[in-house]
Design a protein around this motif. Structure first.
Motif, PDB file in Angstrom:
ATOM      1  N   ARG A   1       0.869  -1.168   0.000  1.00 39.95           N
ATOM      2  CA  ARG A   1       0.000   0.000   0.000  1.00 39.95           C
ATOM      3  C   ARG A   1       0.906   1.218   0.000  1.00 39.95           C
ATOM      4  O   ARG A   1       1.597   1.483   0.981  1.00 39.95           O
ATOM      5  CB  ARG A   1      -0.908   0.012   1.219  1.00 39.95           C
ATOM      6  CG  ARG A   1      -1.966   1.094   1.119  1.00 39.95           C
ATOM      7  CD  ARG A   1      -2.930   1.078   2.254  1.00 39.95           C
ATOM      8  NE  ARG A   1      -3.981   2.059   2.032  1.00 39.95           N
ATOM      9  CZ  ARG A   1      -4.808   2.474   2.967  1.00 39.95           C
ATOM     10  NH1 ARG A   1      -4.711   1.987   4.193  1.00 39.95           N
ATOM     11  NH2 ARG A   1      -5.730   3.366   2.694  1.00 39.95           N
ATOM     12  N   THR A   2       0.890   1.938  -1.082  1.00 40.25           N
ATOM     13  CA  THR A   2       1.801   3.062  -1.258  1.00 40.25           C
ATOM     14  C   THR A   2       1.124   4.358  -0.831  1.00 40.25           C
ATOM     15  O   THR A   2      -0.020   4.631  -1.214  1.00 40.25           O
ATOM     16  CB  THR A   2       2.236   3.164  -2.725  1.00 40.25           C
ATOM     17  OG1 THR A   2       1.073   3.225  -3.552  1.00 40.25           O
ATOM     18  CG2 THR A   2       3.059   1.955  -3.123  1.00 40.25           C
ATOM     19  N   GLY A   3       1.859   5.114  -0.030  1.00 38.47           N
ATOM     20  CA  GLY A   3       1.360   6.429   0.365  1.00 38.47           C
ATOM     21  C   GLY A   3       0.074   6.371   1.164  1.00 38.47           C
ATOM     22  O   GLY A   3      -0.648   7.372   1.231  1.00 38.47           O
ATOM     23  N   GLY A   4      -0.206   5.234   1.758  1.00 36.61           N
ATOM     24  CA  GLY A   4      -1.409   5.124   2.569  1.00 36.61           C
ATOM     25  C   GLY A   4      -2.697   5.152   1.782  1.00 36.61           C
ATOM     26  O   GLY A   4      -3.778   5.347   2.352  1.00 36.61           O
ATOM     27  N   SER A   5      -2.614   4.934   0.463  1.00 35.29           N
ATOM     28  CA  SER A   5      -3.838   4.994  -0.330  1.00 35.29           C
ATOM     29  C   SER A   5      -3.981   3.741  -1.189  1.00 35.29           C
ATOM     30  O   SER A   5      -4.428   2.717  -0.701  1.00 35.29           O
ATOM     31  CB  SER A   5      -3.849   6.253  -1.190  1.00 35.29           C
ATOM     32  OG  SER A   5      -5.023   6.325  -1.955  1.00 35.29           O
ATOM     33  N   VAL A   6      -3.541   3.813  -2.432  1.00 37.79           N
ATOM     34  CA  VAL A   6      -3.706   2.704  -3.374  1.00 37.79           C
ATOM     35  C   VAL A   6      -2.960   1.466  -2.893  1.00 37.79           C
ATOM     36  O   VAL A   6      -1.864   1.552  -2.341  1.00 37.79           O
ATOM     37  CB  VAL A   6      -3.181   3.123  -4.763  1.00 37.79           C
ATOM     38  CG1 VAL A   6      -3.162   1.936  -5.715  1.00 37.79           C
ATOM     39  CG2 VAL A   6      -4.026   4.258  -5.319  1.00 37.79           C
ATOM     40  N   SER A   7      -3.589   0.311  -3.119  1.00 37.70           N
ATOM     41  CA  SER A   7      -2.951  -0.958  -2.758  1.00 37.70           C
ATOM     42  C   SER A   7      -2.878  -1.870  -3.967  1.00 37.70           C
ATOM     43  O   SER A   7      -3.763  -1.841  -4.836  1.00 37.70           O
ATOM     44  CB  SER A   7      -3.731  -1.647  -1.648  1.00 37.70           C
ATOM     45  OG  SER A   7      -3.171  -2.922  -1.343  1.00 37.70           O
ATOM     46  N   THR A   8      -1.830  -2.664  -4.007  1.00 40.76           N
ATOM     47  CA  THR A   8      -1.656  -3.661  -5.062  1.00 40.76           C
ATOM     48  C   THR A   8      -1.470  -5.028  -4.428  1.00 40.76           C
ATOM     49  O   THR A   8      -0.618  -5.198  -3.556  1.00 40.76           O
ATOM     50  CB  THR A   8      -0.426  -3.340  -5.934  1.00 40.76           C
ATOM     51  OG1 THR A   8      -0.569  -2.045  -6.495  1.00 40.76           O
ATOM     52  CG2 THR A   8      -0.290  -4.360  -7.059  1.00 40.76           C
ATOM     53  N   LEU A   9      -2.293  -5.981  -4.860  1.00 41.67           N
ATOM     54  CA  LEU A   9      -2.145  -7.377  -4.443  1.00 41.67           C
ATOM     55  C   LEU A   9      -1.451  -8.113  -5.579  1.00 41.67           C
ATOM     56  O   LEU A   9      -1.921  -8.066  -6.720  1.00 41.67           O
ATOM     57  CB  LEU A   9      -3.501  -7.999  -4.157  1.00 41.67           C
ATOM     58  CG  LEU A   9      -3.519  -9.486  -3.788  1.00 41.67           C
ATOM     59  CD1 LEU A   9      -2.881  -9.692  -2.416  1.00 41.67           C
ATOM     60  CD2 LEU A   9      -4.936 -10.032  -3.782  1.00 41.67           C
ATOM     61  N   THR A  10      -0.330  -8.755  -5.279  1.00 46.50           N
ATOM     62  CA  THR A  10       0.432  -9.473  -6.292  1.00 46.50           C
ATOM     63  C   THR A  10       0.393 -10.962  -6.010  1.00 46.50           C
ATOM     64  O   THR A  10       0.595 -11.387  -4.865  1.00 46.50           O
ATOM     65  CB  THR A  10       1.893  -8.996  -6.317  1.00 46.50           C
ATOM     66  OG1 THR A  10       1.923  -7.598  -6.582  1.00 46.50           O
ATOM     67  CG2 THR A  10       2.686  -9.730  -7.394  1.00 46.50           C
ATOM     68  N   ILE A  11       0.104 -11.727  -7.046  1.00 46.21           N
ATOM     69  CA  ILE A  11       0.149 -13.190  -6.944  1.00 46.21           C
ATOM     70  C   ILE A  11       1.217 -13.661  -7.921  1.00 46.21           C
ATOM     71  O   ILE A  11       1.108 -13.444  -9.130  1.00 46.21           O
ATOM     72  CB  ILE A  11      -1.199 -13.840  -7.282  1.00 46.21           C
ATOM     73  CG1 ILE A  11      -2.330 -13.196  -6.475  1.00 46.21           C
ATOM     74  CG2 ILE A  11      -1.142 -15.337  -6.997  1.00 46.21           C
ATOM     75  CD1 ILE A  11      -3.719 -13.676  -6.873  1.00 46.21           C
ATOM     76  N   GLN A  12       2.233 -14.293  -7.395  1.00 47.72           N
ATOM     77  CA  GLN A  12       3.316 -14.786  -8.237  1.00 47.72           C
ATOM     78  C   GLN A  12       3.068 -16.249  -8.610  1.00 47.72           C
ATOM     79  O   GLN A  12       2.470 -17.006  -7.837  1.00 47.72           O
ATOM     80  CB  GLN A  12       4.644 -14.660  -7.486  1.00 47.72           C
ATOM     81  CG  GLN A  12       5.043 -13.229  -7.196  1.00 47.72           C
ATOM     82  CD  GLN A  12       6.351 -13.150  -6.416  1.00 47.72           C
ATOM     83  OE1 GLN A  12       6.503 -13.819  -5.404  1.00 47.72           O
ATOM     84  NE2 GLN A  12       7.283 -12.349  -6.901  1.00 47.72           N
ATOM     85  N   ARG A  13       3.531 -16.618  -9.786  1.00 49.60           N
ATOM     86  CA  ARG A  13       3.463 -18.015 -10.235  1.00 49.60           C
ATOM     87  C   ARG A  13       2.062 -18.572  -9.992  1.00 49.60           C
ATOM     88  O   ARG A  13       1.872 -19.556  -9.274  1.00 49.60           O
ATOM     89  CB  ARG A  13       4.512 -18.857  -9.525  1.00 49.60           C
ATOM     90  CG  ARG A  13       5.921 -18.318  -9.663  1.00 49.60           C
ATOM     91  CD  ARG A  13       6.933 -19.191  -8.954  1.00 49.60           C
ATOM     92  NE  ARG A  13       6.676 -19.344  -7.529  1.00 49.60           N
ATOM     93  CZ  ARG A  13       6.954 -18.436  -6.608  1.00 49.60           C
ATOM     94  NH1 ARG A  13       7.498 -17.287  -6.958  1.00 49.60           N
ATOM     95  NH2 ARG A  13       6.691 -18.685  -5.338  1.00 49.60           N
TER      96      ARG A  13
END
Lengths: 116, 111
Positions: free
Chosen positions: A69-81
Motif C-alpha cells: 500500500r503506497t502512500g497510505g492509499s492505493v494498494s496492489t495485491l500481487t500473486i506470483q506463479r
C-alpha cells in the motif's frame, strides 16, 4: 469516484504467470482490506492495512501472495506463479480506520481472476 | 479463533414469506456483528450491524438481534420480496479491524 474501485474487473492468465490487482480505497479511509471469494465459498480474509502500521498478513495463503500500500492509499495485491486454485474473485474494502475497529467496511466490485 | 457459522443455502421462498437465516458466532471478546448482502452482479454492501449485546440492527425491513447468551445474530424479515434475492453474509469484527465472514446464504424469492 465516491466508492472503492478495483482494476482490472476481469483477468485471465496462464498458470505460472504473475498478476497484479489494484485497489483504490475511499478517500480518507486509512484501513484497507483484501479478501478472496472462491466459487461457492465465503469470503476469506487475506491482508489488512491500517495507516502506517505493519500490515496484518495472517490471511495470505502462501508466500506467492503479497500486497503493498503506497502512500497510505492505493494498494496492489500481487500473486506470483499463479495456480489454478488461485482462480477467485478478489475483493478490496476500506474503512475509516478509527481506533478500536469494528467498523463498517465498504467493498469494491472485485477483480475476477481466472487462471488457465 | 473467532468465526461465524451461518445457515447453508440455498434458500428458496415465495414472495411475502417469512425469512430467517441463522448465524452463530464464536468469539473470545465482544465483537461487533454484521450482515452484508451481495445482490446479483453487485458488490458486497452492509445491510445492518449491531455493536453490543441486545442491540438490534435493522434496515430495509430486515432485523437481527445480537444475542450474547446464545451467541447468535439471526437475520429475519417478515415478508420477503423478489428484490431481496441475493447472497447474505454474516460477519463479525473483534476488537480490531479484522472481519470474519460466514460462507454466505443464497436466497431466491419467487413471485
Amino acid at each position: 469516484g465516491a466508492g472503492v474501485s478495483q482494476s482490472p474487473s476481469n483477468k485471465v492468465t496462464e498458470k505460472g504467470k504473475d498478476v497484479e490487482l489494484r485497489c483504490d480505497p475511499i478517500s480518507g479511509h486509512t484501513a484497507l482490506y483484501w479478501y478472496r471469494q472462491s466459487l461457492g465459498q465465503g469470503l476469506e480474509f487475506l491482508i489488512y492495512f491500517q495507516g502506517n502500521s505493519a500490515p496484518d498478513k495472517s490471511g495470505l495463503p502462501s508466500d506467492r501472495f503479497s500486497a503493498e500500500r503506497t502512500g497510505g492509499s492505493v494498494s496492489t495485491l500481487t500473486i506470483q506463479r499463479t495456480q489454478q486454485e488461485d482462480s477467485a474473485v478478489y475483493l478490496c474494502a476500506s474503512s475509516i480506520g478509527l481506533a478500536g475497529g469494528q467498523e463498517t467496511q465498504y467493498f469494491g466490485p472485485g477483480t475476477r481472476l481466472l487462471v488457465l | 479463533g473467532d468465526s461465524v457459522t451461518q445457515m447453508e443455502g440455498p434458500v428458496t421462498l415465495s414472495e411475502e414469506a417469512f425469512l430467517t437465516i441463522n448465524c452463530t458466532y464464536t468469539a473470545t471478546g465482544y465483537p461487533s456483528l454484521f450482515w452484508y448482502v451481495q445482490y446479483p452482479g453487485e458488490g458486497l454492501q452492509l445491510l445492518l450491524k449491531a455493536t453490543k449485546a441486545d442491540d438490534k440492527g435493522s434496515n430495509k425491513g430486515f432485523e437481527a438481534t445480537y444475542r450474547k447468551e446464545t451467541t447468535s445474530f439471526h437475520l429475519e424479515k417478515g415478508s420477503v420480496q423478489v428484490s431481496d434475492s441475493a447472497v447474505y453474509f454474516c460477519a463479525l469484527s473483534p476488537n480490531n479491524n479484522d472481519m470474519r465472514f460466514g460462507a454466505g446464504t443464497r436466497l431466491t424469492v419467487k413471485p
